[in-house]
Design a protein around this motif. Structure first.
Motif, short mmCIF file in Angstrom:
data_model
loop_
_atom_site.label_atom_id
_atom_site.label_comp_id
_atom_site.label_asym_id
_atom_site.label_seq_id
_atom_site.Cartn_x
_atom_site.Cartn_y
_atom_site.Cartn_z
N MET A 20 0.87 -1.17 0.00
CA MET A 20 0.00 0.00 0.00
C MET A 20 0.91 1.22 0.00
O MET A 20 1.74 1.39 0.89
N SER A 21 0.76 2.08 -1.01
CA SER A 21 1.66 3.23 -1.16
C SER A 21 0.87 4.53 -1.10
O SER A 21 -0.25 4.63 -1.63
N PHE A 22 1.48 5.52 -0.47
CA PHE A 22 0.91 6.85 -0.32
C PHE A 22 1.88 7.81 -1.01
O PHE A 22 2.97 8.08 -0.50
N VAL A 23 1.52 8.31 -2.20
CA VAL A 23 2.44 9.05 -3.06
C VAL A 23 1.91 10.47 -3.27
O VAL A 23 0.75 10.66 -3.66
N ILE A 24 2.78 11.45 -3.04
CA ILE A 24 2.42 12.85 -3.23
C ILE A 24 3.27 13.41 -4.37
O ILE A 24 4.50 13.51 -4.26
N LEU A 25 2.64 13.81 -5.46
CA LEU A 25 3.34 14.37 -6.61
C LEU A 25 3.32 15.90 -6.53
O LEU A 25 2.33 16.50 -6.13
N THR A 26 4.42 16.53 -6.95
CA THR A 26 4.60 17.97 -6.67
C THR A 26 4.85 18.85 -7.89
O THR A 26 4.95 20.07 -7.76
N SER A 27 4.98 18.29 -9.08
CA SER A 27 5.36 19.11 -10.24
C SER A 27 4.33 20.16 -10.61
O SER A 27 4.65 21.14 -11.29
N SER A 28 3.09 19.99 -10.19
CA SER A 28 2.05 20.97 -10.52
C SER A 28 1.84 21.98 -9.39
O SER A 28 0.81 22.65 -9.35
#
Length: 594
Positions: A439-447
């Protein structure tokens, strides 16, 4: 040097001086200079020699003081509302202030003028803070909650425009507050003195203004769409006081609310049984809001990307359902959206966030950990310091900005491109063999704002340590050029969402398996300057999977097929997602008491 002595006599009725001065003055003859020991200052000498200029200066200074005071009392708290007609009002606070100045003796009048000026400075400061918060966060400033956000604002400016600009902005803000205070106090002292010197005429004027104000208020008279009789200043301070009191009361109520949990006592074996064996990924795309999908400037490009990605995923065997969630935050404070989605609680301010993360309320991510059937990890390229919330989220392992092996350039606030972060996630975590599903919790930041420079997608096999992005970063837009231009900000924002969505869906095409379940959504809308002054707080949310049984579990949600939710797709509060997700995949409620 010849001099003559004159005593000022009490003024007669109708004179411009109602408070005579009886002190002796020594005035030089025309063309002379002050006698030795004279108390005349250079300014007084100048006034004597240039009476017309001195009178013009006095009138100008008085007029400017009046404009400053009236402007402070009538100043709106949002930028769009700062229009000339908003200042065509009669403020009650000015009438009351004039009356107070007229009845007080000299020393008391001076003290009252100083306090009145400081009050105007405080009012101006909170109005300016309201403007900034409304512009960026879609809400007014909260004196009980928001001071903690100011260091975050400084850190954002430093990451975006550099340490020098951040320091200059911080110093400038302090200087501005002190300058406003000094100018307002000087203005009120000046007006107080003028009222006292012209006591008879000022009394008549105050009586007339008060009568007009009462008449306009009683009759409800308006001008330019607003009431002529204004109490804007007192109303603004009253709103802030009420907001502060309500926030303090809310804290106590929220503590009790956070202890009550529909699934707080659910045994591990009864949590998420219908997802056992699946690799589940929860991904937030920064600032991915409804405006990206529906705004006429941003939507065409974003919608093409969503349609293209839906088709590409379908060819790879994946299918999607999409809807809307109403975020607990707007324009920033992404962690409030993350925690609201995962906890099932409405966390719309920093105090609530601190309260809930200090407790043991069950998060959706911790529910996976509690079962013992999953390994749980967090991938957060935006985290660059200690992050104690890791435990509250129920993460066995956290990969922050320093754990992903990136050696390329930063893209404004974002420490690394989303494509690289996802590839590093695959290389270090998702692609590793393990005994349990993940189970992965991923936060993307490029936007993340200011949306300049924006990365470009490169070949997945070319990513390496991220150095491939050096040339892309150098040739990109400059943050300082985009952040000050509304149209360019909207255009570049749309491009950043296209980049993030493309990176995520290409990653899923490349590395997803029959057992992969991806849930991705926005954390909040972009700032008001981009999303619009009356934009909703809705964000898109999608569930993507190969196994048709996964989407069958959410069929009664009536979400739209594909990655683009229809305009009339269901809209839930973000805090409703946790319980709906747990129930959809077989969890049994066992409430814990508050």
């Amino acid at each position: 040097m010849p001099v003559f002595t004159r005593f000022r006599q009490p003024s007669q009725p109708g004179s411009s001086e109602d408070e005579p001065e009886t002190q002796q003055e020594v005035i030089p003859e025309e063309g002379g200079t002050p006698a030795p020991g004279s108390r005349l200052t250079p300014l007084r000498t100048w006034r004597t020699r240039h009476p017309r200029a001195a009178r013009a200066l006095r009138l100008t200074t008085t007029a400017l003081a009046a404009v400053l005071v009236l402007g402070a009392l009538l100043l709106p708290n949002t930028l769009p509302a700062v229009e000339p007609e908003r200042f065509a009002r009669i403020p009650a606070e000015a009438v009351v202030g004039a009356v107070v100045m007229l009845v007080l003796p000299r020393r008391a009048r001076l003290a009252a003028a100083v306090l009145y000026g400081l009050g105007l400075a405080a009012l101006t400061t909170v109005n300016l803070l309201d403007m900034g918060f409304n512009e960026y966060l879609g809400r007014g400033f909260n004196a009980a909650l928001d001071w903690d956000l100011l260091p975050d604002a400084r850190a954002y400016v430093e990451d975006t425009l550099g340490a020098g600009v951040a320091t200059a902005a911080a110093v400038g803000a302090v200087v501005l507050v002190l300058l406003v205070a000094a100018v307002m106090v000087a203005a009120t002292i000046r007006l107080g003195d003028v009222l006292a010197r012209h006591r008879i005429r000022a009394t008549k004027g105050a009586l007339l203004a008060g009568t007009v104000w009462v008449t306009c208020s009683a009759l409800g008279l308006t001008l330019f769409g607003g009431p002529i009789a204004s109490e804007r200043g007192a109303g603004a301070l009253r709103v802030h006081a009420q907001r502060t009191v309500e926030s303090l009361r809310d804290e106590a109520a929220f503590v009790r609310q956070s202890k009550a949990d529909t699934f707080g006592n659910t045994p591990p074996g009864q949590l998420l049984p219908d997802l056992r064996g699946k690799d589940v990924i929860f991904t937030f795309i920064e600032s991915y809001g409804r405006s990206a999908v529906e705004d006429p400037i941003m939507a065409p490009g974003v919608d093409r990307t969503l349609d293209t990605s839906t088709e590409a995923l379908a060819k790879a065997g994946f299918h999607a359902r999409s809807g809307w969630l109403t975020s607990a935050t707007y324009g920033g404070s992404s962690w409030l959206g993350h925690s609201t989605t995962m906890s099932g609680l409405w966390i719309d301010n920093q105090r609530r966030y601190r309260t809930v993360t200090a407790g043991d309320h069950l998060t959706l991510t911790k529910a996976f950990q509690k079962t013992g059937a999953w390994d749980t990890v967090g991938v957060m390229p935006g985290v660059q310091k200690g992050w104690p919330e890791e435990k509250w989220y129920g993460l066995d392992k956290l990969y922050d900005a320093f754990d992903l092996g990136y050696r390329g350039p930063k893209f404004s606030w974002s420490t690394m491109p989303d494509q690289y972060a996802l590839e590093a996630f695959q290389r270090q975590v998702h692609g590793e063999k393990r005994d349990k599903p993940l189970m992965s919790f991923v936060i993307l930041t490029s936007s993340h704002q200011p949306w300049a420079p924006i990365p470009k997608t490169v070949g997945w096999d070319e990513l390496g340590d991220g150095s491939v992005f050096d040339a892309i970063q150098k040739s990109g837009e400059k943050a300082a050029d985009v952040i000050t231009d509304t149209t360019r900000s909207r255009q570049e924002y749309g491009k950043s969402i296209q980049y993030s969505v493309t990176s995520l869906t290409q990653w899923l095409e490349r590395y997803g398996t029959d057992d992969t379940v991806l849930v991705f959504l926005g954390d909040h809308q972009p700032i008001a300057r981009v999303s619009g002054n009356r934009a909703s707080r809705d964000v898109p949310v999608s569930i993507v999977a190969k196994d048709p049984k996964v989407l069958d579990q959410v069929a009664d949600w009536n979400w739209t097929e594909g990655l683009k939710p229809d305009r009339d797709a269901p809209v839930w509060k973000m805090s409703a997602f946790r319980d709906r997700f747990l129930r959809a995949f077989g969890s049994t409620p066992h409430p814990s008491a508050g």
